[in-house]
Design an enzyme around this catalytic site. Sequence first.
Site, mmCIF file in Angstrom:
data_model
loop_
_atom_site.group_PDB
_atom_site.id
_atom_site.type_symbol
_atom_site.label_atom_id
_atom_site.label_comp_id
_atom_site.label_asym_id
_atom_site.label_seq_id
_atom_site.Cartn_x
_atom_site.Cartn_y
_atom_site.Cartn_z
ATOM 1 N N HIS A 1 11.834 -4.133 6.807
ATOM 2 C CA HIS A 1 12.349 -3.393 7.959
ATOM 3 C C HIS A 1 13.811 -3.014 7.801
ATOM 4 O O HIS A 1 14.369 -2.315 8.632
ATOM 5 C CB HIS A 1 12.164 -4.206 9.245
ATOM 6 C CG HIS A 1 10.721 -4.536 9.495
ATOM 7 N ND1 HIS A 1 10.120 -5.653 8.966
ATOM 8 C CD2 HIS A 1 9.759 -3.876 10.174
ATOM 9 C CE1 HIS A 1 8.844 -5.672 9.335
ATOM 10 N NE2 HIS A 1 8.594 -4.604 10.059
ATOM 11 N N GLY B 1 0.790 -1.233 0.000
ATOM 12 C CA GLY B 1 0.000 0.000 0.000
ATOM 13 C C GLY B 1 0.815 1.270 0.000
ATOM 14 O O GLY B 1 0.670 2.110 -0.864
ATOM 15 N N GLU C 1 -0.469 5.985 -0.787
ATOM 16 C CA GLU C 1 -0.801 6.510 0.555
ATOM 17 C C GLU C 1 -0.022 7.773 0.949
ATOM 18 O O GLU C 1 0.196 8.014 2.133
ATOM 19 C CB GLU C 1 -0.633 5.413 1.631
ATOM 20 C CG GLU C 1 -1.485 4.185 1.411
ATOM 21 C CD GLU C 1 -1.343 3.112 2.495
ATOM 22 O OE1 GLU C 1 -0.972 3.430 3.642
ATOM 23 O OE2 GLU C 1 -1.597 1.928 2.176
HETATM 24 N N1 GLN Z 1 -1.395 -0.401 3.800
HETATM 25 C C1 GLN Z 1 -0.546 -0.096 4.885
HETATM 26 C C2 GLN Z 1 0.813 0.337 4.363
HETATM 27 O O1 GLN Z 1 1.252 -0.153 3.395
HETATM 28 C C3 GLN Z 1 -0.365 -1.271 5.810
HETATM 29 C C4 GLN Z 1 0.474 -0.934 7.007
HETATM 30 C C5 GLN Z 1 0.518 -1.996 8.076
HETATM 31 O O2 GLN Z 1 0.268 -3.130 7.843
HETATM 32 N N2 GLN Z 1 0.864 -1.639 9.264
HETATM 33 O O3 GLN Z 1 1.490 1.161 4.932
#
Ligand code: GLN
Length: 765
Positions: free
Chosen positions: A700, A438, A490
């Site tokens: 990460h 996302g 996003e």
């Molecule tokens: N859609 C969100 C992103 O990609 C999912 C984040 C998450 O799972 N914490 O940032």
Amino acid sequence: MNTILSSNLGFPRIGENREWKKALEAFWAGKLEESDFIKQIEEIRLNNLRLQQQKGIDLIPVGDFSLYDHVLDTSTMFGIVPKRFSYEGGVVPLSTYYAMARGTQGAAACEMTKWFNTNYHYIVPELKEVKPVLTVNKPLEAYREAKQKLGIEGKPVIIGLYTFLKLSKGYKSEQIDDLIHVFLPLYSRILAELSQEGVQWVQMDEPILVQSLSKSDISRIQHIYTTLAAAAPNLKLIVQTYFDSVEHYQDVVALPVHAIGLDFIHGLEQNLSNIQTHGFPANKVLGVGLIDGRNIWQADLEQKLEFLQGLAETVPYDRLLIQPSSSLLHVPVSTHKENKLDPILRDALAFAEQKLTELSILTKALIEGQEFIALELANNQKSLSALNTSSYRNKEVVQQEIAQLNSLPSARTSNFAKRRVIQEEKWQLPFLPTTTIGSFPQTIEVRNARKNWRNGKWSPEQYEQFIQEQIAEWIKLQEDLGLDVLVHGEFERTDMVEFFGEKLDGFAFTSNGWVQSYGSRCVKPPVIFGDVEFIQAMTVKETEYAQTLTDKPVKGMLTGPITILNWSFVRSDITREQVAYQIALALRHEVEALEQAGIEMIQVDEPALREGLPLKKKDWQAYLDWSVRAFRLSTATVRDSTQIHTHMCYCEFHDIIDSIRALDADVISIETSRSHGELIHSFEEHTYDQGIGLGVYDIHSPRVPSVNEMVEMIERALKVLEPELFWINPDCGLKTRGKDETIASLQVMVEAAKLFREKRAKPAS
Ligand code: GLN
Ligand code: ZN
């Protein structure tokens, strides 16, 4: 006059303006000398104590303050430092302490994990190959400081030995008796020294007592407290539990200590019924945790007094400690600065400081009589009823919809088998479709743009234009990379809950409601204070725009009802379940709006589903059932051809796999790369037969993995999962990554998928 004491269990460290966080970070960045840092920190610590003193709290906790985390404090007090930090004994230096918490070039940080069911994370003690010694008596130091500097007769707080051991790693379960044997003399010495110093009360935190324990656990605990009581016979030891009701009530209250602390918020019913059924030992003091240490609402003081009156039938007032349900570490510091909130809401809030006031008021009522707090009670009733009767809490549209819940669809029209055929026909995706979770990198540029817009430097149009440019850039990048299902990125969201909270009705945002999450990191959860209502489409504009730029499908991206719930402070006048349904119905409007706008793949993220699991396993199913129902309420009304995705960033879900399946998402993406083996193993036992993407690389770390690594991951997964249902994606969203490494990693990911497709097209001869 009765002698009834108020007692606090722990106070937020961060300071009213997050001075603590700022000091830590300045010190780490080398902008603050160690001596100045220590001075600043001492000032914060003393301020916290002063505040509790001013509020008239009788038993003020000392030693709960920390330079990072109180579990790490306990480990280092015992010289428990993993080999890789080359510690040479003695008092653990500050540099080693922070190296353990944060890692160094040469040594990975210690593992961090959630403190019971809170959002506080502690550093997991590693007991492997270390020989614990008492390097310094930290509770004693804390006691002396409070006494010398402020004249406070503090109550040292210590993590109880059994909880400490149970939260540690690096030993086999059969070694626990040896460990108790090694640690007990150290705990005994701490207590003996405290006693010698003249300390009266000591709080031993044993939250582990609310989890299911075996008979042998109980006899170990008995052994521990018998030994400790003998080591310091004059101390008034409190065995403090919290976050739920105690298991083995009769054994726990029979421990040879002076007082037992119980949570009468989160374990209310069971704790109370235990007291009523089995009584409470006549020679003991009961710590009554009746002010919620986990939520931010004013208590109903009249109701609390009634509760205490009822309790007094079993335990007389002069054997009660009036206290919060847990440490106040889990709530923000003070409501002082919340003048931007609607007064109806603000007046109904109680953060840590206000909770101390509540404790004092209740104690005063018991000692002097209710007539002495008439004004306080009246104000309290006024504030609560103003909020309860406000239009925020009573939205007819929402309540009507909720009243019809049973007749609302909570299942897709067709089952997955049928939807699968329809969706394959519609989407025509390649074998092993590639996608992302996302978010794309939130660069400094993106963050600055948002800042400029928020503080009025940029007009809304300017900001929107900027967001569109980002979307366009990344749609192009995704197409060039050759991804199959795209996302808009996003860029317009800082936080996946806040973004929706700001657009839904029923949410509020505090200015200063910070709570420590781990180390210096603090979060400011939204407040769900009224009925949650959908006002206008929240994500359609950006998603629709992204879709105009490409022929590939763009996935809509929503945060699910349970995640929104679990990452907020939630009103407590109705159940969490009810709030979850309200959010779910609001999200359903969004899902439908996306579908109508032609967005026919929609991902509803539920990363917080698992962490909301109750502490007691017997309560799991009820939680999972209503969580699943909420998710389905928000996603069930779409057409068969519309593909619902979900995402969870963890892999330990073998124990909740039935509920995950019951979500009935067409595709789920989950994190796996950090513990691939375990996950694959769990799929050997439980098949998963809907669309699934196992993260093929760890987001990460900035490291770009090789094609081979990803190929290997995919190969192993395909051995246990149906290849035709398998998706290829990273572990989680990419918003914390840099742009270059993101592109490079995705390139590798697409290449890996291609290798599999080629292999399938012409099988090796
Ligand atoms: N859609 C969100 C992103 O990609 C999912 C984040 C998450 O799972 N914490 O940032
Ligand atoms: Zn995730």
